[in-house]
Design an enzyme around this catalytic site. Structure first.
Site, mmCIF file in Angstrom:
data_model
loop_
_atom_site.group_PDB
_atom_site.id
_atom_site.type_symbol
_atom_site.label_atom_id
_atom_site.label_comp_id
_atom_site.label_asym_id
_atom_site.label_seq_id
_atom_site.Cartn_x
_atom_site.Cartn_y
_atom_site.Cartn_z
ATOM 1 C CG LEU A 3 -1.848 -1.169 1.466
ATOM 2 C CD1 LEU A 3 -2.820 -1.025 2.722
ATOM 3 C CD2 LEU A 3 -2.589 -1.602 0.093
ATOM 4 C CB ALA A 34 -2.559 4.912 -2.554
ATOM 5 C CB THR A 83 -6.117 0.320 4.986
ATOM 6 O OG1 THR A 83 -7.240 0.146 6.078
ATOM 7 C CG2 THR A 83 -5.090 1.405 5.167
ATOM 8 N N GLY A 121 -3.092 0.379 18.072
ATOM 9 C CA GLY A 121 -4.225 -0.400 18.283
ATOM 10 C C GLY A 121 -3.751 -1.811 19.052
ATOM 11 C CD GLU A 150 -7.055 1.326 15.981
ATOM 12 O OE1 GLU A 150 -6.105 2.360 16.395
ATOM 13 O OE2 GLU A 150 -6.987 0.452 15.155
ATOM 14 C CG HIS A 162 51.492 17.264 -6.121
ATOM 15 N ND1 HIS A 162 52.465 16.985 -5.443
ATOM 16 C CD2 HIS A 162 52.290 17.699 -7.527
ATOM 17 C CE1 HIS A 162 53.681 16.787 -5.984
ATOM 18 N NE2 HIS A 162 53.372 17.213 -7.227
ATOM 19 C CB ALA A 206 52.859 20.077 -9.326
ATOM 20 C CG ASN A 263 38.364 19.057 -21.127
ATOM 21 O OD1 ASN A 263 38.407 20.136 -20.520
ATOM 22 N ND2 ASN A 263 37.473 18.120 -20.561
ATOM 23 C CB ALA A 293 58.766 23.852 -15.545
#
EC number: 2.7.7.23
Length: 485
Positions: A13, A15, A90, A151, A166, A374, A391, A397, A434
């Site tokens: 259930l 819903a 229910t 209950g 209940e 790094h 580094a 890209n 570099a």
């Protein structure tokens, strides 16, 4: 005989509106442990291997329907959908489900889409209890230290259930009962079908109550019994964010315990969160502040954390992943990652490879033994074996419109602050100096350098930035130099 010898169906259930969640997302779609609440319920139902599973949906069905279909695909089995147009209790919800179970004869288990801790083991125990002694209805009950609000289960001397009372209707004597209704039932299909037709809405809510089926069945001389769950926590429903967090914490506690019993060392279980689909090998060490999410797979002898989040990652045996966020990628055996590494989808780091501090990757394949130590971004790239990226290098890209690929060969050594302007290829064994900006392909074994000789323009700061702190510092330094000269 066991439950497996009898045909069964499960009705879930789901819903209700779930207004106490105060959310635009339908209640059963909120998640704990990497699954939605209804996914947990459907997985538990499927664990019985029933003939049919029916999900009753209504409020938010445009959201819930596709979610149920996705879970059915994951389970590789059919889940029937019943629509409850109006949430009229229910009993009415189960009436809607019976339209999908026309002609079914056997046992129907009714459970809820908001009990994520309920296991197939407990449902199987309920089914076994129901079929062991022919019974019209078997109520799954739980015993609570504080049963307020639930209950109460009233039994006769034979142990049969005579009533579910209940809280508001209970006498002091009945309120003292600690056995309560969980809202999960096993029904004889024929008796349920007959009793549902007799339900009436003459109650304070004006709804059809599934619990009224028990009274109808008893009135017709059918026995109603109860089976008490071994762990009441499994039956905790989720109605608001507080209960969602409580259920999530309990589920995680169980998952973490299972991982430790399976051979993993979890240094601080209180700060470690593991989704239910995660797989963890033996002799793994997980440090505090770690989250393992989705379908992450951790191999043997892996060290993870601290402060690491891995989502849908595969980590090879012997690898180390420290202070890292990683998504949808693969780390090879004996590789090292971190600290402060960001692994985006589509990354593959080969065995013995390294991604070091403040490295970000995306759609990158990095070969065996290659290192990105790094301060580097590697995107849309392939790096061969035993290469080293200096580094502060950047794989450039994106040209403003499209992404392009960079290919680095094996045994390549690139200097710090190298820029790779894609698309470009660097051959095996090549080097770069570099600060090199690589715009053209580099042949194997070549040294790539770019830029002319350094040129110093004397006095530029004093002329172009007069009066600034820089100009004053430069003038003072020059005066000292002149005096020393």
């Amino acid at each position: 005989m066991s439950a497996s010898d009898f045909s069964s169906a499960v009705v879930v259930l789901a819903a209700g509106a779930g207004t106490r969640m105060k959310s635009d997302l339908q209640k059963t779609l909120h998640s704990i442990g990497g699954r939605s609440l209804i996914s947990h319920s459907l997985h538990a139902a499927a664990g019985l291997n029933p003939e049919h599973i029916v999900a009753v949906i209504g409020h938010g069905r445009d959201q819930v329907g596709p979610a149920v279909a996705q879970v059915a695909e994951e389970l590789d089995r059919e889940v029937l959908i019943a629509i409850q147009e109006e949430q009229n209790g229910t009993g009415h919800a189960v009436q809607c489900a019976m339209d999908q179970l026309e002609g079914f004869e056997g046992t129907i288990i009714v459970t809820n889409g908001d009990v994520p801790l309920l296991t197939d083991h407990t449902l199987s125990a309920l089914l076994d209890a129901h079929v062991e002694v022919p019974t019209a209805v078997t109520v799954l009950t739980m015993r609570l230290d504080d049963p307020t609000g639930y209950g109460r289960i009233v039994r006769n001397e034979e142990g049969e259930v005579t009533a579910i009372v209940e809280q508001k209707d209970a006498s002091a004597e009945v309120q003292a009962i600690d056995e309560v209704n969980s809202g999960v039932f096993a029904f004889d299909a024929a008796i349920l079908r007959s009793a549902l037709a007799e339900l009436k809405s003459d109650n304070a809510q004006g709804e059809l109550y599934l619990t009224d089926v028990l009274g109808i069945a008893r009135g017709e001389g059918h026995p109603v019994r109860a089976h008490t769950a071994a762990d009441a926590r499994e039956l905790a429903g989720v109605n608001d964010r507080v209960q969602l967090a409580e259920a999530g914490a309990e589920l995680n506690r169980r998952t973490v315990i299972a991982a430790m019993r399976g051979g993993a060392t979890i240094v601080d279980p209180a700060t470690t969160w593991i989704d239910v689909e995660v797989s963890i090998g033996r002799d793994v060490i997980i440090h505090p502040g770690t989250q393992l999410k989705g379908e992450t797979v951790i191999g043997d002898r892996v060290e993870v954390g601290p402060d690491t989040t891995l989502t849908n990652m595969t980590i090879g045996d012997g690898a180390s992943v420290i202070r890292t966020h990683g998504f949808d990628s693969t780390i090879g055996e004996n590789a090292t990652v971190g600290p402060f590494t960001y692994i985006r989808p589509g990354t593959t780091l080969g065995p013995e490879g390294k991604l070091g501090g403040f490295v970000e990757t995306k759609k990158a394949t990095i070969g065996r033994g290659s290192k990105v130590p790094h301060l580097t971004y590697v995107g849309d790239a392939t790096i061969g074996e035993e290469s080293n990226i200096g580094a502060s290098s950047v794989f450039v890209n994106y040209d403003g419109e499209n992404k392009h690929h960079t290919t680095i060969g094996s045994h390549v050594r690139t200097g710090s602050d190298t820029m790779f302007i894609a698309p470009v290829t660097v051959g095996d064994g090549a080097y770069s100096g570099a600060g090199t900006v690589i715009k053209d392909d580099v042949p194997p074994g070549a040294l790539a350098v770019s830029g002319g000789r350094q040129r110093n323009i004397e006095g530029w700061v004093q002329k172009k930035r007069p009066g600034t702190a820089a100009a004053q510092a430069a003038e003072a330094a020059q005066n000292v130099h002149n005096q020393e000269g």
